[in-house]
Write an enzyme that holds these catalytic residues in place. Sequence first.
Site, short mmCIF file in Angstrom:
data_model
loop_
_atom_site.label_atom_id
_atom_site.label_comp_id
_atom_site.label_asym_id
_atom_site.label_seq_id
_atom_site.Cartn_x
_atom_site.Cartn_y
_atom_site.Cartn_z
N GLY A 1 31.78 36.54 -46.31
CA GLY A 1 32.80 35.94 -45.47
C GLY A 1 33.04 34.47 -45.70
CE LYS B 1 30.86 36.38 -51.86
NZ LYS B 1 30.71 36.11 -50.42
CB THR B 2 37.62 38.14 -51.78
OG1 THR B 2 36.35 38.79 -51.74
CG2 THR B 2 38.65 39.08 -52.31
CD GLU C 1 15.58 21.47 -44.23
OE1 GLU C 1 15.38 20.78 -45.24
OE2 GLU C 1 15.17 22.65 -44.14
CG ASP D 1 8.91 24.23 -46.72
OD1 ASP D 1 9.77 24.44 -47.59
OD2 ASP D 1 9.17 23.77 -45.60
P1 ADP Z 1 33.98 36.96 -49.05
O1 ADP Z 1 34.70 37.56 -50.20
O2 ADP Z 1 33.24 35.71 -49.41
O3 ADP Z 1 33.10 37.90 -48.31
P2 ADP Z 1 36.61 36.73 -48.05
O4 ADP Z 1 37.25 35.90 -49.10
O5 ADP Z 1 36.86 38.20 -48.13
O6 ADP Z 1 35.06 36.46 -48.00
O7 ADP Z 1 37.06 36.17 -46.64
C1 ADP Z 1 37.61 36.99 -45.65
C2 ADP Z 1 38.66 36.25 -44.87
O8 ADP Z 1 38.09 35.18 -44.13
C3 ADP Z 1 39.68 35.58 -45.76
O9 ADP Z 1 40.71 36.45 -46.06
C4 ADP Z 1 40.15 34.41 -44.91
O10 ADP Z 1 41.10 34.83 -43.97
C5 ADP Z 1 38.91 34.03 -44.17
N1 ADP Z 1 38.19 32.98 -44.88
C6 ADP Z 1 36.96 33.08 -45.42
N2 ADP Z 1 36.57 31.93 -45.98
C7 ADP Z 1 37.58 31.06 -45.81
C8 ADP Z 1 37.78 29.69 -46.18
N3 ADP Z 1 36.84 29.01 -46.85
N4 ADP Z 1 38.94 29.10 -45.85
C9 ADP Z 1 39.88 29.79 -45.18
N5 ADP Z 1 39.77 31.08 -44.80
C10 ADP Z 1 38.63 31.72 -45.10
ZN ZN Z 2 11.08 23.30 -45.41
MG MG Z 3 34.73 39.58 -50.61
#
Ligand code: ADP
Ligand code: ZN
Ligand code: MG
Length: 640
Positions: free
Chosen positions: A219, A222-223, A438, A514
């Site tokens: 979330g 990445k996609t 930290e 650690d």
């Molecule tokens: P991942 O592939 O990393 O699991 P996604 O790219 O599928 O995450 O993210 C799912 C949705 O969450 C995206 O379509 C977007 O709406 C929202 N989202 C996630 N990360 C971001 C971000 N960095 N900036 C804006 N929206 C984001």
């Molecule tokens: Zn530590």
């Molecule tokens: Mg994804």
Amino acid sequence: MADPNQIPNPRGKKPGGRLAGRPGPASAMWYVLAFLLLLALGQAFFFADPAGQALSYSDFKRMVREGRVQEVTVAEEQVRWTGTDAPDGRQRAFSAVRVEDPTLLEELERHGVKYTGEVSSRWLGDALGWVIPLLFLVALWTFFFRRMSGAEGGVMSFARSKAKVFADDDVKVRFSDVAGVDEAAEELREIVEFLKTPKKYTSIGGRIPKGVLLVGPPGTGKTLLARAVAGEAKVPFFSLSGSEFVEMFVGVGAARVRDLFAQADGKAPCIIFIDELDAIGKVRIQTPMGSHEEREQTLNQLLAEMDGFDGRKGIIIMGATNRPEVLDPALLRPGRFDRQVLVDKPDIRGREDILRIHVRNVTVDDSVDLKVLAARTAGFAGADLANLVNEAALLAARRDKKAVEMKDFNEAIDRVIAGLEKKRVMSDKERRIVAFHEAGHAIVATVLPGLDPVHKISIVARGFGALGYTLQLPLEDRYLMTRQDLHSQLSVLLGGRSAEEIAFGEISTGAQNDLQRATDIARAMVTEFGMSEVLGAVNYNGQKRAAFLDSPFVQERGAYAEETAQKIDSEVKRIIAEAHDKARRILRERRDVLDTLSERLLVKEVIEADELAAIMEADMAAPDPDAIPVEVPPPAPASA
Ligand code: ADP
Ligand code: ZN
Ligand code: MG
């Protein structure tokens, strides 16, 4: 808001024109019904009286007697004849149900009527008796066969990949739709440049990365980032999820990979994106039950394709995973996914930016302060924030409001957090502990000499088990470390735990990693580097096996006596205890810095080198009167 990932795949764009709809269960029923209807009609036709007007048997006899019958056909159950019954004298056909009549033939002879017998048409019934079930079976079989082959990914179309082809304008995502992952976006800009003008790069002879792997917790976008790269570069985007490759038939996944690359080949420059790479890219291991042959074939095919195509053409392969540790090392070699980009959870500023992106499509009230919301959503990933905005909008809509108010957002946060409970969002108390922990690492690392300067401290959970991290960047490559360096490193590792002890008089489980690393270092000092006077300059580790034979299941111990083992243990313990004492001493003397730094971390979540230096210096300016002199107090150069 609408999820940009969910751009529907227009059916007409599917490769291979496989538009033939799948006959659903309902339409199959219609086929069967239509078939039965035809059958009934046929039967009616066959058994319908072909002989024209039906009369009674007595009428027949009367016509015979009156000499109006020309010709008679005597069937088993029927008599058909032609004759003239009407005053107009025209010949017509008649029929009647046959009645037991032993004298019929005599009578016909007498009136000179031509007659024939007829074998019954039973064959039709008999045939239908076995033809119907047969036809039914055929229909049923066709139905299932079509189901399997007609639809996407059916048995018969397995060789064709399910890659969705997006033409240029189809990817509408831009970098401006992604926030809070600035470093990752920065790295990907280079890829965009290359995709736009591959020639500019290749003419100089530079090697362009073939594969870019996006690594990060679920979330985090990445996609979204991968799509943004395609959108910015305006190139086709072939995307496939790793789990789609994995089929129950051996060879199907491999065929899909081949097909995917073949499709992309004709469209360069373009991006091939393989989401959830870990689904096919898991380490290939030989288990006693045999290997996972299908997945391995798929992975091997992917490796072969990646090696095989010409990187200068302008095809970039992107992958995404949230479990990089399970990937087969072969995938990460040069020429494959040799560039890795970390897509991390956003810090407080990043969360604010992400929220700003997602409230674009929502009417928000003036009362809404995104800064406050960002502060309340520690640990949220981008997808959680998108979800939060959506929840708040739904709540407001349910209450017939014109705009989403702060109250709705606050309520939505509670809801999302409740939903995330499984995913472990940190409580305030946990955040405090992590902040002090930290800060402890960072202070010890800054104070002790011979260490890499601290580059960044963060209490944003990394998703790979670490709740926070302190990043030290080396100023130069190191090939040798002195005993002093190693002792200092141990103190840094124990600094986190020491800070917890000092601030809370209590220790948590957060220091487990650690301690593991500290123990490894201390043990290596004793058994490998000969750094303990008690045991002397002896390597107790036995012969190290060649690295490629290393398996995680066998841990080989050098050959030494039980007594020596005890000595090693006590030396390891002593070294760690000393490092621990030193860390505690350093932190006790700087209790003020520890508090200031931790509080600052709780507010900002991320502290960079310069701010850390400022905090440390402010303290140095006011020397502690009862300070015990430590080795070299001035802070190490704080810029990296
Ligand atoms: P991942 O592939 O990393 O699991 P996604 O790219 O599928 O995450 O993210 C799912 C949705 O969450 C995206 O379509 C977007 O709406 C929202 N989202 C996630 N990360 C971001 C971000 N960095 N900036 C804006 N929206 C984001
Ligand atoms: Zn530590
Ligand atoms: Mg994804």
